[in-house]
Design an enzyme around this catalytic site. Structure first.
Site, PDB file in Angstrom:
ATOM      1  N   HIS A   1      -4.495  70.558  23.471  1.00 26.27           N
ATOM      2  CA  HIS A   1      -4.503  70.861  22.039  1.00 26.27           C
ATOM      3  C   HIS A   1      -3.387  70.097  21.349  1.00 26.27           C
ATOM      4  CE1 HIS A   1      -6.915  74.275  23.446  1.00 26.27           C
ATOM      5  NE2 HIS A   1      -7.436  74.263  22.238  1.00 26.27           N
TER       6      HIS A   1
ATOM      7  N   LYS B   1       0.399  73.631  18.477  1.00 22.88           N
ATOM      8  CA  LYS B   1      -0.099  74.884  19.022  1.00 22.88           C
ATOM      9  C   LYS B   1       1.011  75.601  19.772  1.00 22.88           C
ATOM     10  CE  LYS B   1      -3.803  76.988  21.725  1.00 22.88           C
ATOM     11  NZ  LYS B   1      -4.035  77.982  20.618  1.00 22.88           N
TER      12      LYS B   1
HETATM   13  N1  LIG Z   1     -10.701  81.653  17.697  1.00 22.74           N
HETATM   14  C1  LIG Z   1     -10.828  80.369  17.343  1.00 22.74           C
HETATM   15  O1  LIG Z   1     -11.949  79.804  17.289  1.00 22.74           O
HETATM   16  C2  LIG Z   1      -9.592  79.595  16.931  1.00 22.74           C
HETATM   17  C3  LIG Z   1      -9.683  78.287  16.467  1.00 22.74           C
HETATM   18  C4  LIG Z   1      -8.500  77.660  16.016  1.00 22.74           C
HETATM   19  C5  LIG Z   1      -7.286  78.341  16.048  1.00 22.74           C
HETATM   20  N2  LIG Z   1      -7.257  79.617  16.545  1.00 22.74           N
HETATM   21  C6  LIG Z   1      -6.023  80.407  16.565  1.00 22.74           C
HETATM   22  O2  LIG Z   1      -5.726  80.762  15.223  1.00 22.74           O
HETATM   23  C7  LIG Z   1      -4.307  80.895  15.062  1.00 22.74           C
HETATM   24  C8  LIG Z   1      -3.860  80.030  13.902  1.00 22.74           C
HETATM   25  O3  LIG Z   1      -4.124  78.688  14.225  1.00 22.74           O
HETATM   26  P1  LIG Z   1      -3.781  77.564  13.110  1.00 22.74           P
HETATM   27  O4  LIG Z   1      -3.945  76.230  13.768  1.00 22.74           O
HETATM   28  O5  LIG Z   1      -4.512  77.875  11.856  1.00 22.74           O
HETATM   29  O6  LIG Z   1      -2.222  77.844  12.890  1.00 22.74           O
HETATM   30  P2  LIG Z   1      -1.331  77.533  11.593  1.00 22.74           P
HETATM   31  O7  LIG Z   1       0.080  77.682  12.039  1.00 22.74           O
HETATM   32  O8  LIG Z   1      -1.775  76.292  10.934  1.00 22.74           O
HETATM   33  O9  LIG Z   1      -1.717  78.744  10.598  1.00 22.74           O
HETATM   34  C9  LIG Z   1      -1.239  80.044  10.790  1.00 22.74           C
HETATM   35  C10 LIG Z   1      -0.903  80.591   9.410  1.00 22.74           C
HETATM   36  O10 LIG Z   1      -0.545  81.960   9.518  1.00 22.74           O
HETATM   37  C11 LIG Z   1       0.556  82.179   8.665  1.00 22.74           C
HETATM   38  N3  LIG Z   1       1.239  83.413   9.022  1.00 22.74           N
HETATM   39  C12 LIG Z   1       2.232  83.602   9.905  1.00 22.74           C
HETATM   40  N4  LIG Z   1       2.613  84.893   9.913  1.00 22.74           N
HETATM   41  C13 LIG Z   1       1.809  85.539   9.012  1.00 22.74           C
HETATM   42  C14 LIG Z   1       1.688  86.885   8.561  1.00 22.74           C
HETATM   43  N5  LIG Z   1       2.508  87.842   9.006  1.00 22.74           N
HETATM   44  N6  LIG Z   1       0.728  87.194   7.649  1.00 22.74           N
HETATM   45  C15 LIG Z   1      -0.080  86.222   7.168  1.00 22.74           C
HETATM   46  N7  LIG Z   1      -0.020  84.927   7.542  1.00 22.74           N
HETATM   47  C16 LIG Z   1       0.931  84.595   8.451  1.00 22.74           C
HETATM   48  C17 LIG Z   1       1.400  80.916   8.796  1.00 22.74           C
HETATM   49  O11 LIG Z   1       2.313  80.786   7.694  1.00 22.74           O
HETATM   50  C18 LIG Z   1       0.296  79.858   8.780  1.00 22.74           C
HETATM   51  O12 LIG Z   1      -0.029  79.463   7.460  1.00 22.74           O
HETATM   52  C19 LIG Z   1      -3.698  80.532  16.415  1.00 22.74           C
HETATM   53  O13 LIG Z   1      -3.509  81.719  17.160  1.00 22.74           O
HETATM   54  C20 LIG Z   1      -4.810  79.714  17.083  1.00 22.74           C
HETATM   55  O14 LIG Z   1      -4.775  79.762  18.501  1.00 22.74           O
HETATM   56  C21 LIG Z   1      -8.365  80.249  16.987  1.00 22.74           C
HETATM   57  O1  LIG Z   2      -5.942  74.935  17.480  1.00 25.24           O
HETATM   58  C1  LIG Z   2      -5.806  75.999  18.118  1.00 25.24           C
HETATM   59  O2  LIG Z   2      -4.734  76.672  18.184  1.00 25.24           O
HETATM   60  C2  LIG Z   2      -6.986  76.558  18.852  1.00 25.24           C
HETATM   61  N1  LIG Z   2      -6.869  77.761  19.342  1.00 25.24           N
HETATM   62  C3  LIG Z   2      -7.913  78.481  20.018  1.00 25.24           C
HETATM   63  C4  LIG Z   2      -7.470  78.815  21.435  1.00 25.24           C
HETATM   64  O3  LIG Z   2      -6.260  79.154  21.585  1.00 25.24           O
HETATM   65  O4  LIG Z   2      -8.318  78.763  22.343  1.00 25.24           O
HETATM   66  C5  LIG Z   2      -9.256  77.769  19.937  1.00 25.24           C
HETATM   67  C6  LIG Z   2      -9.146  76.315  20.056  1.00 25.24           C
HETATM   68  C7  LIG Z   2      -8.220  75.734  19.001  1.00 25.24           C
END
Ligand SMILES: NC(=O)c1ccc[n+]([C@@H]2O[C@H](COP(=O)([O-])OP(=O)(O)OC[C@H]3O[C@@H](n4cnc5c(N)ncnc54)[C@H](O)[C@@H]3O)[C@@H](O)[C@H]2O)c1
Ligand SMILES: O=C(O)C1=N[C@H](C(=O)O)CCC1
Length: 252
Positions: free
Chosen positions: A146, A150
């Site tokens: 990633h 991350k």
């Molecule tokens: N399930 C999926 O398909 C999937 C896909 C991508 C990312 N993710 C997960 O999503 C999460 C975020 O990923 P990202 O790349 O968007 O991260 P990012 O850091 O770009 O965004 C996270 C956001 O949350 C905010 N934040 C932090 N604390 C907060 C709070 N208390 N209340 C509200 N907002 C708050 C941050 O300021 C930031 O803007 C990670 O855990 C990642 O692993 C999951």
């Molecule tokens: O960009 C990320 O952070 C992602 N988080 C998810 C994970 O932790 O598996 C999904 C893939 C991208």
């Protein structure tokens, strides 16, 4: 019209999801929550300390959370108290944090929770399960890559892959990387790559003498996750309280 709010609205996933919501005829982005206040697509983004007031005033039908584990727990509790359905994508939860989330949701609100919302990964997980069910005597290694930003490792997707492998093979011991003189036993190897702007690559190796089977999934744009999130956001309103996976959303 389904009203959508996003926790983590100003983040990589939050902004991607908000744009898709904004383009949908049946969905309305009513604002969100982030560390600092702001605006997004003309809607308010309030600081996390104001989430309860925000939920009372905007009355979203669905709260989507893509934040960070410790924050998501508190956001989920607030949504549950307000009776707001949830779509949770945040990963990196400890067992204790996951227990708090389950307790807040069960009996209160419907919630879709998935470590990976891409349709392809939800099919990939089934391919891994089929292979693992038949190749349990092979050496199994999981590799994920990633972007450099991350925070959690291994990815939530990889942790789901490891759960599937454990269920199908009984192999629950993981070796997170290897260094120095080593002797491979019956562990599952786990390897984490972080760098650049890699969106999300996952590979599962099934290695035996004279052959290796390699299953891989590669995401090229965060839209692939966001489209799955939109399907979950359309699915969850009106469902009975409890936790749903993308299996139910996609009717797999
Ligand atoms: N399930 C999926 O398909 C999937 C896909 C991508 C990312 N993710 C997960 O999503 C999460 C975020 O990923 P990202 O790349 O968007 O991260 P990012 O850091 O770009 O965004 C996270 C956001 O949350 C905010 N934040 C932090 N604390 C907060 C709070 N208390 N209340 C509200 N907002 C708050 C941050 O300021 C930031 O803007 C990670 O855990 C990642 O692993 C999951
Ligand atoms: O960009 C990320 O952070 C992602 N988080 C998810 C994970 O932790 O598996 C999904 C893939 C991208």
């Amino acid at each position: 019209m389904t009203k959508i709010a996003i926790c983590g609205a100003l983040g990589r996933m939050g902004t991607t999801i908000a744009n898709l919501v904004n383009e949908a005829d049946d969905l309305m982005f009513v604002g969100g929550v982030d560390v600092n206040a702001g605006t997004l697509l003309g809607a308010p983004v309030v600081p996390s300390s104001e989430i309860r007031t925000f939920l009372q005033e905007e009355k979203p039908d669905v709260l989507i959370d893509f934040t960070i584990a410790h924050a998501a727990v508190e956001n989920i509790i607030a949504a549950s108290e307000a009776g707001v359905a949830l779509v949770v994508g945040t990963t990196g939860f400890s067992p204790e944090q996951r227990s708090k989330i389950d307790a807040a949701i069960n009996g209160s609100v419907p919630a879709v929770i998935s470590s990976n919302y891409s349709v392809g990964m939800n099919i990939f997980w089934r391919l891994v399960r089929e292979a693992a069910s038949r190749l349990g005597d092979y050496d199994i290694e999981v590799i994920e890559a990633h972007h450099r930003y991350k925070k959690d490792a291994p990815s939530g997707t990889a942790r789901t892959i490891l759960e599937i492998i454990g269920e199908e093979t009984g192999k629950t011991e993981c070796m997170y990387g290897r260094e120095g003189m080593t002797e491979r036993k019956d562990e599952v190897g786990v390897h984490v790559v972080r760098g650049g702007d890699i969106v999300g690559d996952h590979t599962v190796l099934f290695a035996a003498n004279n052959e290796t089977i390699e299953l891989s999934h590669r995401a090229y744009d965060r839209a692939v996750f966001a489209h799955g999130v939109i399907r979950a956001a359309r699915y969850v309103p009106g469902k009975a309280p409890g936790i749903y996976s993308m299996d139910e959303v996609l009717d797999l």
